[in-house]
Design an enzyme around this catalytic site. Structure first.
Site, mmCIF file in Angstrom:
data_model
loop_
_atom_site.group_PDB
_atom_site.id
_atom_site.type_symbol
_atom_site.label_atom_id
_atom_site.label_comp_id
_atom_site.label_asym_id
_atom_site.label_seq_id
_atom_site.Cartn_x
_atom_site.Cartn_y
_atom_site.Cartn_z
ATOM 1 N N GLY A 21 2.321 2.159 10.814
ATOM 2 C CA GLY A 21 3.255 3.045 10.719
ATOM 3 C C GLY A 21 3.800 3.650 12.089
ATOM 4 O O GLY A 21 4.661 4.816 12.072
ATOM 5 N N ASN A 79 0.892 -1.120 0.085
ATOM 6 C CA ASN A 79 0.017 -0.178 0.017
ATOM 7 C C ASN A 79 0.885 1.249 -0.008
ATOM 8 O O ASN A 79 1.321 1.637 1.094
ATOM 9 C CB ASN A 79 -0.825 0.013 1.265
ATOM 10 C CG ASN A 79 -1.682 1.242 1.456
ATOM 11 O OD1 ASN A 79 -2.074 2.013 0.472
ATOM 12 N ND2 ASN A 79 -2.274 1.242 2.488
ATOM 13 N N HIS A 91 -9.452 1.277 4.918
ATOM 14 C CA HIS A 91 -8.401 1.384 5.725
ATOM 15 C C HIS A 91 -8.630 2.419 6.647
ATOM 16 O O HIS A 91 -9.361 3.254 6.809
ATOM 17 C CB HIS A 91 -7.325 1.871 4.493
ATOM 18 C CG HIS A 91 -5.990 1.976 5.398
ATOM 19 N ND1 HIS A 91 -5.435 3.074 6.092
ATOM 20 C CD2 HIS A 91 -4.928 1.122 4.933
ATOM 21 C CE1 HIS A 91 -4.278 2.802 6.511
ATOM 22 N NE2 HIS A 91 -4.059 1.445 6.174
ATOM 23 N N LYS A 116 0.238 4.142 -0.257
ATOM 24 C CA LYS A 116 -0.518 5.498 0.278
ATOM 25 C C LYS A 116 -0.220 6.726 -0.464
ATOM 26 O O LYS A 116 -0.135 6.347 -1.800
ATOM 27 C CB LYS A 116 -0.300 5.571 1.561
ATOM 28 C CG LYS A 116 -0.350 4.472 2.636
ATOM 29 C CD LYS A 116 -0.244 4.607 4.111
ATOM 30 C CE LYS A 116 -0.434 3.139 4.742
ATOM 31 N NZ LYS A 116 -0.283 3.456 6.137
ATOM 32 N N SER A 157 3.185 -2.165 10.424
ATOM 33 C CA SER A 157 4.759 -2.209 10.560
ATOM 34 C C SER A 157 5.205 -3.722 10.285
ATOM 35 O O SER A 157 6.270 -4.322 10.962
ATOM 36 C CB SER A 157 5.112 -1.949 11.996
ATOM 37 O OG SER A 157 4.554 -0.573 12.249
ATOM 38 N N GLU A 185 -5.599 -4.899 10.598
ATOM 39 C CA GLU A 185 -4.651 -3.969 11.130
ATOM 40 C C GLU A 185 -4.725 -3.167 12.095
ATOM 41 O O GLU A 185 -5.733 -2.198 12.264
ATOM 42 C CB GLU A 185 -4.611 -2.789 9.763
ATOM 43 C CG GLU A 185 -4.341 -3.486 8.407
ATOM 44 C CD GLU A 185 -3.789 -2.482 7.481
ATOM 45 O OE1 GLU A 185 -2.510 -2.580 6.999
ATOM 46 O OE2 GLU A 185 -4.470 -1.409 6.967
ATOM 47 N N GLU A 223 -7.038 4.765 7.802
ATOM 48 C CA GLU A 223 -6.704 6.057 7.675
ATOM 49 C C GLU A 223 -7.966 6.799 6.838
ATOM 50 O O GLU A 223 -8.301 7.905 6.949
ATOM 51 C CB GLU A 223 -5.420 6.273 6.768
ATOM 52 C CG GLU A 223 -4.191 5.826 7.602
ATOM 53 C CD GLU A 223 -3.100 5.648 6.596
ATOM 54 O OE1 GLU A 223 -3.167 5.683 5.607
ATOM 55 O OE2 GLU A 223 -2.106 5.184 7.420
HETATM 56 P P1 PGA Z 1 2.610 0.207 7.774
HETATM 57 O O1 PGA Z 1 1.221 0.489 7.254
HETATM 58 O O2 PGA Z 1 3.205 -1.016 7.307
HETATM 59 O O3 PGA Z 1 3.650 1.168 7.452
HETATM 60 O O4 PGA Z 1 2.277 0.051 9.242
HETATM 61 C C1 PGA Z 1 0.260 -0.621 6.859
HETATM 62 C C2 PGA Z 1 -0.908 -0.203 6.320
HETATM 63 O O5 PGA Z 1 -1.518 0.934 6.670
HETATM 64 O O6 PGA Z 1 -1.507 -0.686 5.564
#
Ligand code: PGA
Length: 253
Positions: free
Chosen positions: A174, A9, A96, A11, A214, A168, A98
């Site tokens: 992140g 992803n 997601h 983003k 992560s 997640e 976010e």
């Molecule tokens: P990350 O993000 O691997 O940077 O923690 C995962 C995601 O948001 O899908």
């Protein structure tokens, strides 16, 4: 055996040129996948059509990171599932954290997005997961069950089988703070149990449940080795070819 998926992803990262070279590096370094393994890269909207044409390897499929919950209409700046279908995008991330947090997407809107994707034969990668406060109060199981219930339980068994789920935990996205492989397994088993109650064991045992939060080259094998973890949805580490390729190599066979 369930499909094992490494999903990137990106983003809101990478210029078009940077994206081109990352994809080239991925194609060059991609290990031979088994028929059971897939690699999916969720690209920013403006690059979907063009980068799709540049991917020569059958091993890499593209995904959109989002879609609008209406079929079409006066929604300036938005992208519909019909548009994604018209350029043959096979996957779309839905819900997601976010999107839920910054754009206030509700479980009911996500149910609409799921319906549009399924009608267009686009595979939704449905994200669920709890915030830190819910985990600290030990309410994560109920929280995730409600997310599944409100966005997916209207489906019939055949439709449900077309969904990929990504668990997640928000506190791990992140942050560099990964759920332990035991925490991941515990929640993945819970999700599968919830699916079994609602849709029966054939459906529950066939659905790929990815872990996200992560994931990196150094922890992917440990997390993916858990029996109910069928790969990962990867943000930060998917922006570096070498890291993401290690994650792909860590998928179960
Ligand atoms: P990350 O993000 O691997 O940077 O923690 C995962 C995601 O948001 O899908």
């Amino acid at each position: 055996m369930r499909k094992q998926i490494a999903a990137a992803n990106w983003k809101m990262n990478k210029t078009f040129r940077e994206g081109q070279s990352l994809l080239r590096e991925l194609e060059t370094g991609m290990p031979q996948l088994t028929s059971n393994q897939s690699v999916v890269v969720a690209l920013p909207f403006p690059y979907l059509g063009m980068l799709k044409l540049e991917i020569h390897s059958k091993s890499i499929q593209i995904a959109a990171q989002n879609c609008h919950h209406a079929r079409e209409g006066a929604f300036t700046g938005e992208v519909s599932v019909v548009m994604l279908k018209s350029i043959d995008v096979p996957y779309c991330i839905i819900g997601h954290s976010e999107r839920r947090e910054y754009f206030h997407e509700t479980n009911a809107q996500l149910a609409d997005k799921i319906n549009h994707c399924l009608a267009a034969d686009i595979t939704p990668i449905f994200c669920c997961g709890e915030p830190l406060a819910v985990r600290e109060a030990n309410n994560q199981n109920t929280f995730v069950e409600a997310q599944l219930n409100e966005s997916l339980f209207h489906l019939d068994e055949a439709a449900m089988q077309k969904i990929v789920i990504a668990y997640e935990p928000i506190w791990a996205i992140g942050t560099g703070k990964t759920a332990s492989s035991d925490q991941a397994q515990e929640m993945h088993a819970h999700i599968r149990g919830v699916l079994q109650k609602q849709f029966g064991s054939t459906v529950a045992s066939s659905i790929s449940i990815l872990y996200g939060g992560s994931v990196k080259g150094s922890n992917a094998a440990e997390i993916f080795s858990q029996p109910d973890v069928d790969g990962g949805l990867v943000g930060g580490a998917s922006l570096i070819a070498e890291e993401f390729l290690k994650i792909v190599a860590a998928l179960k066979q």
